[in-house]
Design an enzyme around this catalytic site. Structure first.
Site, PDB file in Angstrom:
ATOM      1  N   CYS A   1      38.009  41.919  32.714  1.00  0.00           N
ATOM      2  CA  CYS A   1      36.691  41.946  33.105  1.00  0.00           C
ATOM      3  C   CYS A   1      35.845  43.064  32.250  1.00  0.00           C
ATOM      4  CB  CYS A   1      36.118  41.792  34.478  1.00  0.00           C
ATOM      5  SG  CYS A   1      34.603  41.311  34.691  1.00  0.00           S
TER       6      CYS A   1
ATOM      7  N   HIS B   1      39.129  37.181  35.782  1.00  0.00           N
ATOM      8  CA  HIS B   1      40.120  38.089  36.638  1.00  0.00           C
ATOM      9  C   HIS B   1      41.138  37.099  36.926  1.00  0.00           C
ATOM     10  CE1 HIS B   1      36.923  40.901  37.819  1.00  0.00           C
ATOM     11  NE2 HIS B   1      36.004  39.892  37.602  1.00  0.00           N
TER      12      HIS B   1
ATOM     13  N   GLU C   1      43.543  38.366  38.542  1.00  0.00           N
ATOM     14  CA  GLU C   1      43.970  38.683  40.108  1.00  0.00           C
ATOM     15  C   GLU C   1      43.368  37.872  40.900  1.00  0.00           C
ATOM     16  OE1 GLU C   1      40.412  41.100  39.521  1.00  0.00           O
ATOM     17  OE2 GLU C   1      41.876  40.317  38.193  1.00  0.00           O
TER      18      GLU C   1
END
Length: 198
Positions: free
Chosen positions: A78, A180, A182
């Site tokens: 990001c 992102h 994750e």
């Protein structure tokens, strides 16, 4: 060991939780020697480009990050991806790490809501090991108002949000995800695993 760089502007825990889930050992660190010992580095980031660079410069880690990026894989996530570039233009012109050629500018709204928040699909452009086993047009989670401008050779995949938005970028052993991973389900975890096994 994967070192998650702790400089005060990162969403550290969600990254560490994802790495734990896929079975890779990681640590938070703001210590230059730890970065040198690590096998790979992850540079997370949330907030504004100049604020992140101010904190990163204050940490004293910039020379070590630049030195280690020539020796081992580094992944920016990001805002951490954005500061890999030469310059950013959020509030004012600000120098980045200069690890990837290009700059970071505000997304043109084209009648769409800014920031760009939510799931969007990826279109592969340039072969990249982080895209191994990732199906074409897979969806990942974005949350940003600025995007990179760089040459196609540095764009592994892009999404479209009123304009072409570089989503996964690379140069040498340096990689950056505008989205992102994750928070992007199995697709994001696959990409993180690909990075961890480089």
């Amino acid at each position: 060991m994967i070192a998650i760089i702790d400089y005060g502007a990162g969403n550290l825990f969600s990254v560490k939780n994802a790495l734990n889930y896929i079975g890779f050992e990681s640590c938070f660190t703001k210590d230059a020697d730890e970065l040198r010992k690590a096998d790979k580095l992850i540079l997370p980031g949330v907030g504004a480009f100049p604020d992140a660079m101010k904190m990163l410069n204050a940490s004293g880690l910039v020379p070590t990050i630049k030195e280690q990026a020539l020796k081992k894989p580094l992944l920016g996530i990001c805002l951490g991806m954005q500061i890999l570039f030469e310059k950013g233009y959020e509030f004012y012109e600000c120098e980045g790490l200069g690890l990837i050629e290009g700059s970071v500018k505000k997304i043109e709204s084209c009648g769409l809501k800014i920031p760009h928040i939510g799931w969007n699909d990826l279109t592969a452009l340039t072969p990249c090991p982080l895209m191994n086993d990732v199906p074409e047009q897979s969806y990942v989670y974005f949350d940003h108002s600025f995007c990179a401008e760089t040459a196609d050779e540095h764009i592994a995949a892009y999404t479209t949000y009123g304009q072409r938005v570089p989503a996964l970028v690379m140069s040498g052993m340096v990689y950056g995800a505008q989205y992102h991973p994750e928070k992007s389900g199995n697709v994001g975890l696959t990409m993180l695993k690909n990075f961890c096994t480089l």
